[in-house]
Scaffold this active site. Structure first.
Site, PDB file in Angstrom:
ATOM      1  N   ARG A 188       0.308  -3.243  -2.556  1.00  0.00           N
ATOM      2  CA  ARG A 188       0.405  -2.146  -1.978  1.00  0.00           C
ATOM      3  C   ARG A 188       0.613  -2.238  -0.559  1.00  0.00           C
ATOM      4  O   ARG A 188       1.176  -1.578   0.096  1.00  0.00           O
ATOM      5  CB  ARG A 188      -1.001  -1.306  -2.162  1.00  0.00           C
ATOM      6  CG  ARG A 188      -1.103  -0.065  -1.515  1.00  0.00           C
ATOM      7  CD  ARG A 188      -2.382   0.593  -2.054  1.00  0.00           C
ATOM      8  NE  ARG A 188      -2.458   1.806  -1.387  1.00  0.00           N
ATOM      9  CZ  ARG A 188      -3.670   2.141  -0.442  1.00  0.00           C
ATOM     10  NH1 ARG A 188      -4.409   1.176  -0.474  1.00  0.00           N
ATOM     11  NH2 ARG A 188      -3.574   3.412  -0.191  1.00  0.00           N
ATOM     12  N   HIS A 230       3.325  -0.290   1.761  1.00  0.00           N
ATOM     13  CA  HIS A 230       2.947   0.405   2.815  1.00  0.00           C
ATOM     14  C   HIS A 230       3.812  -0.173   4.264  1.00  0.00           C
ATOM     15  O   HIS A 230       4.235   0.508   5.157  1.00  0.00           O
ATOM     16  CB  HIS A 230       1.520   0.145   3.282  1.00  0.00           C
ATOM     17  CG  HIS A 230       0.430   1.504   2.667  1.00  0.00           C
ATOM     18  ND1 HIS A 230      -0.452   1.743   3.049  1.00  0.00           N
ATOM     19  CD2 HIS A 230       0.805   1.921   1.441  1.00  0.00           C
ATOM     20  CE1 HIS A 230      -0.774   2.862   2.500  1.00  0.00           C
ATOM     21  NE2 HIS A 230      -0.300   2.723   1.415  1.00  0.00           N
ATOM     22  N   ASN A 258      -4.092   4.203   5.319  1.00  0.00           N
ATOM     23  CA  ASN A 258      -4.280   3.027   5.162  1.00  0.00           C
ATOM     24  C   ASN A 258      -5.391   2.681   4.858  1.00  0.00           C
ATOM     25  O   ASN A 258      -5.863   1.526   4.485  1.00  0.00           O
ATOM     26  CB  ASN A 258      -3.819   2.420   6.643  1.00  0.00           C
ATOM     27  CG  ASN A 258      -4.532   1.279   6.777  1.00  0.00           C
ATOM     28  OD1 ASN A 258      -4.261   0.254   5.837  1.00  0.00           O
ATOM     29  ND2 ASN A 258      -5.325   0.867   7.828  1.00  0.00           N
ATOM     30  N   HIS A 302       1.132   1.949  -9.720  1.00  0.00           N
ATOM     31  CA  HIS A 302      -0.294   2.386 -10.325  1.00  0.00           C
ATOM     32  C   HIS A 302      -0.729   2.116 -11.552  1.00  0.00           C
ATOM     33  O   HIS A 302      -1.807   2.506 -12.024  1.00  0.00           O
ATOM     34  CB  HIS A 302      -0.245   3.781  -9.999  1.00  0.00           C
ATOM     35  CG  HIS A 302      -0.090   4.207  -8.796  1.00  0.00           C
ATOM     36  ND1 HIS A 302       0.034   5.556  -8.079  1.00  0.00           N
ATOM     37  CD2 HIS A 302       0.102   3.609  -7.331  1.00  0.00           C
ATOM     38  CE1 HIS A 302       0.225   5.611  -6.978  1.00  0.00           C
ATOM     39  NE2 HIS A 302       0.005   4.479  -6.207  1.00  0.00           N
TER      40      HIS A 302
HETATM   41  C1  HEM Z   1       4.922   7.682  -4.965  1.00  0.00           C
HETATM   42  C2  HEM Z   1       4.263   7.713  -3.833  1.00  0.00           C
HETATM   43  C3  HEM Z   1       2.969   7.309  -3.892  1.00  0.00           C
HETATM   44  C4  HEM Z   1       1.538   7.879  -3.688  1.00  0.00           C
HETATM   45  C5  HEM Z   1       1.498   9.232  -3.193  1.00  0.00           C
HETATM   46  C6  HEM Z   1       0.679   6.653  -3.609  1.00  0.00           C
HETATM   47  C7  HEM Z   1      -0.455   7.028  -3.213  1.00  0.00           C
HETATM   48  C8  HEM Z   1      -1.744   6.062  -3.531  1.00  0.00           C
HETATM   49  C9  HEM Z   1      -3.081   6.369  -3.243  1.00  0.00           C
HETATM   50  C10 HEM Z   1      -3.706   7.707  -2.642  1.00  0.00           C
HETATM   51  C11 HEM Z   1      -3.804   5.306  -3.613  1.00  0.00           C
HETATM   52  C12 HEM Z   1      -5.351   4.999  -3.622  1.00  0.00           C
HETATM   53  C13 HEM Z   1      -5.500   4.722  -2.376  1.00  0.00           C
HETATM   54  C14 HEM Z   1      -7.406   4.658  -2.180  1.00  0.00           C
HETATM   55  O1  HEM Z   1      -7.890   5.483  -2.541  1.00  0.00           O
HETATM   56  O2  HEM Z   1      -7.805   3.282  -1.847  1.00  0.00           O
HETATM   57  C15 HEM Z   1      -2.662   4.365  -4.193  1.00  0.00           C
HETATM   58  C16 HEM Z   1      -3.099   2.981  -4.559  1.00  0.00           C
HETATM   59  C17 HEM Z   1      -2.159   2.224  -4.851  1.00  0.00           C
HETATM   60  N1  HEM Z   1      -0.937   2.446  -4.620  1.00  0.00           N
HETATM   61 FE1  HEM Z   1       0.166   3.912  -4.400  1.00  0.00          FE
HETATM   62  N2  HEM Z   1       1.355   5.594  -3.845  1.00  0.00           N
HETATM   63  C18 HEM Z   1       2.636   5.749  -4.087  1.00  0.00           C
HETATM   64  C19 HEM Z   1       3.607   4.568  -4.219  1.00  0.00           C
HETATM   65  C20 HEM Z   1       3.195   3.415  -4.337  1.00  0.00           C
HETATM   66  C21 HEM Z   1       4.042   2.401  -4.560  1.00  0.00           C
HETATM   67  C22 HEM Z   1       5.556   2.513  -4.267  1.00  0.00           C
HETATM   68  C23 HEM Z   1       3.368   1.148  -4.712  1.00  0.00           C
HETATM   69  C24 HEM Z   1       4.085  -0.148  -4.913  1.00  0.00           C
HETATM   70  C25 HEM Z   1       5.292  -0.403  -5.177  1.00  0.00           C
HETATM   71  C26 HEM Z   1       1.940   1.586  -4.827  1.00  0.00           C
HETATM   72  C27 HEM Z   1       1.121   0.646  -4.915  1.00  0.00           C
HETATM   73  C28 HEM Z   1      -0.121   0.989  -4.963  1.00  0.00           C
HETATM   74  C29 HEM Z   1      -1.433   0.043  -5.479  1.00  0.00           C
HETATM   75  C30 HEM Z   1      -1.202  -1.263  -6.019  1.00  0.00           C
HETATM   76  C31 HEM Z   1      -2.634   0.886  -5.379  1.00  0.00           C
HETATM   77  C32 HEM Z   1      -4.080   0.224  -5.795  1.00  0.00           C
HETATM   78  C33 HEM Z   1      -4.471  -0.538  -4.649  1.00  0.00           C
HETATM   79  C34 HEM Z   1      -5.760  -1.246  -4.769  1.00  0.00           C
HETATM   80  O3  HEM Z   1      -6.416  -1.254  -5.901  1.00  0.00           O
HETATM   81  O4  HEM Z   1      -6.218  -1.782  -3.973  1.00  0.00           O
HETATM   82  N3  HEM Z   1       2.064   2.792  -4.567  1.00  0.00           N
HETATM   83  N4  HEM Z   1      -1.445   4.590  -3.910  1.00  0.00           N
HETATM   84  C1  LIG Z   2      -9.514   5.448   8.279  1.00  0.00           C
HETATM   85  C2  LIG Z   2      -9.689   4.284   7.693  1.00  0.00           C
HETATM   86  O1  LIG Z   2     -10.133   4.241   6.559  1.00  0.00           O
HETATM   87  N1  LIG Z   2      -9.106   3.196   8.255  1.00  0.00           N
HETATM   88  C3  LIG Z   2      -9.329   1.897   7.887  1.00  0.00           C
HETATM   89  C4  LIG Z   2      -8.136   1.037   7.830  1.00  0.00           C
HETATM   90  O2  LIG Z   2      -8.135  -0.172   7.187  1.00  0.00           O
HETATM   91  C5  LIG Z   2      -9.169  -1.138   8.015  1.00  0.00           C
HETATM   92  C6  LIG Z   2      -8.944  -2.515   7.457  1.00  0.00           C
HETATM   93  O3  LIG Z   2      -9.344  -2.387   6.084  1.00  0.00           O
HETATM   94  C7  LIG Z   2     -10.527  -0.298   7.913  1.00  0.00           C
HETATM   95  O4  LIG Z   2     -11.489  -1.178   8.631  1.00  0.00           O
HETATM   96  C8  LIG Z   2     -10.381   1.050   8.437  1.00  0.00           C
HETATM   97  O5  LIG Z   2     -11.803   1.365   8.238  1.00  0.00           O
END
Ligand code: HEM
Ligand SMILES: CC(=O)N[C@H]1CO[C@H](CO)[C@@H](O)[C@@H]1O
Ligand SMILES: *[C@@H]1O[C@H](CO)[C@@H](O)[C@H](O)[C@H]1NC(C)=O
Ligand SMILES: *[C@@H]1O[C@H](CO)[C@@H](O)[C@H](O)[C@H]1NC(C)=O
Ligand SMILES: *[C@@H]1O[C@H](CO)[C@@H](O)[C@H](O)[C@H]1NC(C)=O
Ligand SMILES: *[C@@H]1O[C@H](CO)[C@@H](O)[C@H](O)[C@H]1NC(C)=O
Length: 325
Positions: A62, A66, A94, A193
């Protein structure tokens, strides 16, 4: 006459060859002479981190996404905020981005072995590949190198360039198209995902869809009930997370597409892939791991080419968290 024809032909060939490798900028052999240890060091540290904590695979993947979607793949996501500037990493989307300390550790080791040579952006791209690949014991796609690090990181850009988890298909497709990614890339990359988790707040709306306690009709009802037990609106815990790919969030596989087609995609942006006939048909094919993986590798390569900085546009940062003085 003959000579000029061959000159034209040769220049054409050279042109085609150069365009075939990202305008000649990135190359699989970029550090071959200057830092032959690059690949080994990144893999060694990344694999040992993922072995100790499998959640790093999702975090590093991720992080690369980003980075590339904001300002191009230039490690701007790594820059810390300063007194006068709120950086990308502190923007709202983020939330919960992590893995910075792994990149720092790799950078420190590389600065010992080949000082001033390897960019943070190249480390991020390779670490994402290696983090996912650990499970397979071999590299799952090719990563080219030669990116420079950017000098700008703005929270406001992260907020506008990253699609929201609530986005519909039209918005997703437009945001991806703006970066040169088509609907197949959108479906393939959403397959990321298949690992990782999301916080309740990013899908809470689906459990109270119109504000009357009703669920999003595009969500499987049993799955929605399960989600309500995890994320009760009465006792919200901002730290609670749920697997993006239910019951299969550690293994990088094609189960995301199996669940998605049973209306168990967690985010509205996941479910949105089924609302477009062409994209929905791709989700069907991607239930096969080999079909998905081949396409995922190609799309990752396209993503890792976004907005590459070269020459004076960028630098080789000494510390990945700070632009060089
Ligand atoms: C299509 C558009 C995308 C949207 C709207 C989206 C949105 C999100 C959201 C909302 C989360 C949860 C974040 C959280 O609550 O902490 C997430 C997690 C994640 N996204 Fe996406 N994402 C997108 C595309 C991608 C792409 C292109 C990748 C990588 C190639 C990716 C990789 C991941 C991964 C691996 C997680 C899990 C992170 C973790 O477990 O720490 N996403 N994404
Ligand atoms: C708004 C928010 O959740 N910001 C986070 C962005 O990432 C840093 C590093 O993990 C966090 O400390 C912030 O709180
Ligand atoms: C990584 O490098 C360390 C130190 O150089 C070494 O001890 C370790 O065995 C290596 N690990 C892998 C997985 O190659
Ligand atoms: C998609 O979302 C955008 C932004 O919220 C909105 O303007 C648009 O009308 C929506 N499109 C569809 C087809 O629902
Ligand atoms: C659903 O949302 C509405 C409006 O925001 C709120 O008043 C209501 O309490 C919510 N219901 C549940 C069950 O969370
Ligand atoms: C996950 O596994 C449990 C236990 O096997 C099962 O009851 C549940 O339905 C599964 N969840 C989904 C979304 O498939």
């Amino acid at each position: 006459m003959r000579a000029s024809v061959s000159v034209v032909l040769v220049s054409l060939l050279v042109f085609v060859a150069i365009s075939a490798c990202n305008g000649g900028v990135l190359s699989p052999w970029f550090y071959h002479k200057s830092c032959p240890q690059f690949g080994r060091i990144v893999r060694n540290i990344t694999w040992s981190k993922v072995a100790a904590n499998p959640t790093f695979a999702a975090k590093l993947l991720r992080l690369h996404y980003h980075d590339c979607f904001v300002q191009g793949c230039d490690a701007s996501i790594l820059i810390d905020s300063t007194v006068g500037n709120t950086a990308e990493k502190d923007a709202i989307p983020n939330r919960s981005i992590a893995g910075y300390e792994v990149i720092d550790e790799i950078k420190t080791k590389l600065e010992e072995e080949c000082p001033g040579i390897v960019s943070c952006a190249d480390i991020v791209a390779l670490a994402a590949r290696d983090a996912v690949s650990y499970q397979f014991g071999k590299s799952m796609w090719q990563v080219f190198s030669g990116r420079k690090d950017g000098r700008v990181s703005l929270a406001t850009e992260a907020a506008t360039n990253l699609p929201s988890g609530g986005a519909n298909f039209t918005t997703l497709q437009e945001q991806f198209a703006g970066l040169g990614l088509n609907y197949i890339d959108l479906v393939a990359l959403s397959g990321a995902h298949t690992i990782g988790v999301a916080h309740c707040v990013v899908f809470a709306r689906r459990l109270n869809f119109t504000g009357k306690g009703d669920i999003d009709p595009s969500l499987d009802p049993d799955y929605a009930e399960f989600l309500k037990t995890q994320c009760p609106s009465s006792k919200p815990n901002p730290a609670t997370t749920v697997e993006l790919d239910a019951n299969s969030s550690v293994s990088f596989d094609s189960h995301y597409f199996v669940g998605l087609r049973q209306n168990k995609g967690l985010l509205r942006s996941d479910a949105a892939l089924l609302t477009d006939p062409r994209a929905a048909s791709v989700t069907r094919r991607f239930q096969s791991f080999h079909v998905f993986m081949a396409s995922f590798g190609k799309s990752m390569k396209k993503m890792s080419d976004i907005g590459i900085k070269t020459g004076k546009d960028g630098e080789i940062r000494k510390n990945c968290r700070v632009v060089n003085a």
